[in-house]
Design an enzyme around this catalytic site. Structure first.
Site, PDB file in Angstrom:
ATOM      1  N   ARG A  61       0.783  -1.260   0.000  1.00  0.00           N
ATOM      2  CA  ARG A  61       0.000   0.000   0.000  1.00  0.00           C
ATOM      3  C   ARG A  61       0.805   1.295   0.000  1.00  0.00           C
ATOM      4  O   ARG A  61       0.224   2.363  -0.136  1.00  0.00           O
ATOM      5  CB  ARG A  61      -0.966   0.049   1.184  1.00  0.00           C
ATOM      6  CG  ARG A  61      -1.910  -1.135   1.308  1.00  0.00           C
ATOM      7  CD  ARG A  61      -2.780  -1.303   0.097  1.00  0.00           C
ATOM      8  NE  ARG A  61      -3.898  -2.228   0.327  1.00  0.00           N
ATOM      9  CZ  ARG A  61      -4.571  -2.802  -0.658  1.00  0.00           C
ATOM     10  NH1 ARG A  61      -4.244  -2.569  -1.934  1.00  0.00           N
ATOM     11  NH2 ARG A  61      -5.577  -3.615  -0.397  1.00  0.00           N
ATOM     12  N   HIS A 175      -2.983 -10.989 -12.972  1.00  0.00           N
ATOM     13  CA  HIS A 175      -4.316 -10.998 -12.356  1.00  0.00           C
ATOM     14  C   HIS A 175      -5.277 -11.176 -13.527  1.00  0.00           C
ATOM     15  O   HIS A 175      -5.366 -10.306 -14.385  1.00  0.00           O
ATOM     16  CB  HIS A 175      -4.546  -9.669 -11.630  1.00  0.00           C
ATOM     17  CG  HIS A 175      -5.958  -9.436 -11.181  1.00  0.00           C
ATOM     18  ND1 HIS A 175      -6.304  -9.349  -9.853  1.00  0.00           N
ATOM     19  CD2 HIS A 175      -7.103  -9.247 -11.879  1.00  0.00           C
ATOM     20  CE1 HIS A 175      -7.604  -9.124  -9.754  1.00  0.00           C
ATOM     21  NE2 HIS A 175      -8.120  -9.055 -10.968  1.00  0.00           N
ATOM     22  N   HIS A 229      -3.320 -15.772  -7.798  1.00  0.00           N
ATOM     23  CA  HIS A 229      -4.501 -16.205  -7.032  1.00  0.00           C
ATOM     24  C   HIS A 229      -5.540 -16.953  -7.878  1.00  0.00           C
ATOM     25  O   HIS A 229      -6.686 -16.532  -7.993  1.00  0.00           O
ATOM     26  CB  HIS A 229      -5.159 -15.040  -6.297  1.00  0.00           C
ATOM     27  CG  HIS A 229      -5.322 -13.765  -7.100  1.00  0.00           C
ATOM     28  ND1 HIS A 229      -5.942 -13.719  -8.323  1.00  0.00           N
ATOM     29  CD2 HIS A 229      -4.908 -12.506  -6.854  1.00  0.00           C
ATOM     30  CE1 HIS A 229      -5.922 -12.482  -8.776  1.00  0.00           C
ATOM     31  NE2 HIS A 229      -5.304 -11.733  -7.907  1.00  0.00           N
ATOM     32  N   ASP A 302      -1.908 -12.920  -1.188  1.00  0.00           N
ATOM     33  CA  ASP A 302      -2.695 -11.778  -1.674  1.00  0.00           C
ATOM     34  C   ASP A 302      -3.107 -10.902  -0.484  1.00  0.00           C
ATOM     35  O   ASP A 302      -4.233 -10.403  -0.418  1.00  0.00           O
ATOM     36  CB  ASP A 302      -3.911 -12.242  -2.487  1.00  0.00           C
ATOM     37  CG  ASP A 302      -4.559 -11.090  -3.265  1.00  0.00           C
ATOM     38  OD1 ASP A 302      -3.962  -9.997  -3.325  1.00  0.00           O
ATOM     39  OD2 ASP A 302      -5.670 -11.289  -3.791  1.00  0.00           O
ATOM     40  N   GLY A 321     -10.470  -7.534  -0.444  1.00  0.00           N
ATOM     41  CA  GLY A 321      -9.142  -7.805   0.098  1.00  0.00           C
ATOM     42  C   GLY A 321      -9.164  -8.134   1.580  1.00  0.00           C
ATOM     43  O   GLY A 321      -9.894  -7.534   2.360  1.00  0.00           O
TER      44      GLY A 321
HETATM   45 ZN   LIG Z   1      -5.158  -9.717  -7.977  1.00  0.00          ZN
END
Ligand SMILES: [Zn+2]
Length: 419
Positions: A61, A175, A229, A302, A321
């Site tokens: 982040r 992704h 993922h 993740d 998330g």
């Molecule tokens: Zn992702």
């Protein structure tokens, strides 16, 4: 300064043996009973000594969203979870799409990270999918490229990116999400739970169609591809076929997709909201089979922290998330290793060894004096208040697990020590 680890159960060649280890000059680990006078001695009696864990999928982040997590808090959380190297995803501000922007992140990593943090550069400028990043220049600083958070929608752009990444000997971490297949406003998996809760669901095809497209582009470009993922059985099947064919394709699975499915959504709460969502029981079982048969070769968290307000709400309003760094190994150990679904050897491949090999970490100077040291006997309940991460939202809160991290050594230096 050296560290002498006395009497630990050291994982070597697929089994544990009682040994003394010396972490010497922050560089090498040697097995010796000779303890140098100046070494710090740590009694490891009853503790298991494992390789340092590697997580190829973490959202730290910072820069840009340090109200959710920082490189300092996130790397400390990783060390608390036994991780010694993690990959930091590029959905940041600024997005690392040029060397100048990457350096903003790298400078904070150099200043604050307590373990190895490898920045992942973006595939496209500002992650908008319209023009590729300065991949050639970025590849002097990282081999990892991803637009994680969103799929690259344009096939032409993805092909151009893959050609460039292949030319630079990098890896695309994809992704996979095909917006044409995605129902707007989706919250969880399209299935019985979405119907029950009156929420819009997202189907497996939204992931699988982009997995298949990206694999076709690997065939065309020769680019090394890693699927992030993976969650749908159709995606797993596509990866299985690609690997049988010998294409350079790997995939990762998260602990939550391996251990939970939509049936486990016990209430309408934001801690169950993530992308991809918890899928069906069938998908979950297919994923466990995929780590058993070697189709999926890595476990990645993740880890995606948000503020309390952004998660402590219902599925409709929460952001996608959950956090995972501090629960990943205990969960996998408790529910997959202790139950006999995978061996400890396979667990170490999934959580350390395979990432090291797949991402050529040795060639990039990452053969480090990295270890994680565990009390595997102690059972406890997962308590988010004990997390070092600023993010606290996890569907596993209150779950009983085995495996307390006692010590993490990254680059020969103590990154976490339980007091
Ligand atoms: Zn992702």
């Amino acid at each position: 300064m050296s560290i002498f680890l006395r009497n630990g159960l050291v994982y070597t060649g697929g089994e544990f043996q009682k040994k003394n280890l010396l972490v010497k000059d922050r560089e090498t680990i040697i097995q010796t009973d000779q303890c140098p006078d100046d070494a710090e001695v740590i009694d490891c009696t009853g503790f298991h000594i494992l390789p340092g864990l590697i997580d190829p999928h973490v959202h730290l982040r910072e820069p840009g969203h340090s109200e959710k997590e920082t490189i300092l808090s996130g790397s400390k959380a990783a060390a608390h979870g036994g991780f010694t190297s993690i990959f930091a995803m590029p959905n940041l501000n600024p997005v690392p799409d040029s060397v100048e922007h990457l350096n903003v992140e790298q400078n904070i990593i150099d200043r604050d990270a307590v373990i190895g943090v490898l920045p992942v550069a973006s595939i496209t400028q500002n992650q908008q999918g319209e023009a590729i990043s300065d991949i050639a220049a970025l590849s002097m600083h990282t081999i990892l490229f991803s637009d994680d958070g969103v799929g690259v929608q344009s096939e032409a752009i993805m092909e151009q990116a893959m050609k460039e990444v292949a030319r630079c000997h990098g890896v695309i971490l994809a992704h996979c999400e095909d917006n044409r297949q995605v129902a707007r406003g989706w919250r969880i998996n399209a299935g019985h739970k979405a119907e029950e809760l009156g929420l819009i669901g997202v189907n497996n095809e939204s992931e699988a169609s982009e997995v298949r497209r990206n694999i076709e582009l690997v065939r065309k470009t020769g680019c090394q591809l890693h699927i992030c993922h993976i969650s749908a059985k159709e995606s797993i099947e596509a990866v299985r076929r690609a690997r049988k064919e010998g294409l350079p394709v790997t995939a990762e699975a998260t602990p939550h997709h391996l251990l939970l499915c939509e049936d486990d959504i016990t209430e309408n709460h934001g801690r169950f909201r993530m992308n991809p969502p918890l899928r069906s029981r069938e998908d979950q079982l297919a994923l466990v089979e995929a780590i058993q048969d070697g189709t999926v070769t890595m476990i990645a968290t993740d880890h995606a922290p948000h503020t309390r307000e952004q998660k402590d709400t219902d599925l409709e309003h929460a952001l996608n998330g959950i956090v995972g760094l501090e629960t990943s190994f205990p969960l996998i150990y408790t529910y997959l290793v202790k139950t006999g679904k995978i061996t400890m050897e396979r667990c170490m491949e999934l959580m350390s060894i395979n990432a090291h090999q797949t991402f050529h970490m040795k060639e990039h100077g990452l053969e480090l004096a990295d270890l994680s040291i565990w009390n595997l006997e102690e059972a406890y309940q997962i308590n988010p208040d004990e997390f070092l991460s600023m993010g606290k939202s996890t569907p596993f809160a209150g779950q009983t697990v085995y495996g307390r991290c006692e010590l993490t050594i990254s680059k020969g230096t103590i990154a976490y020590r339980r007091n």
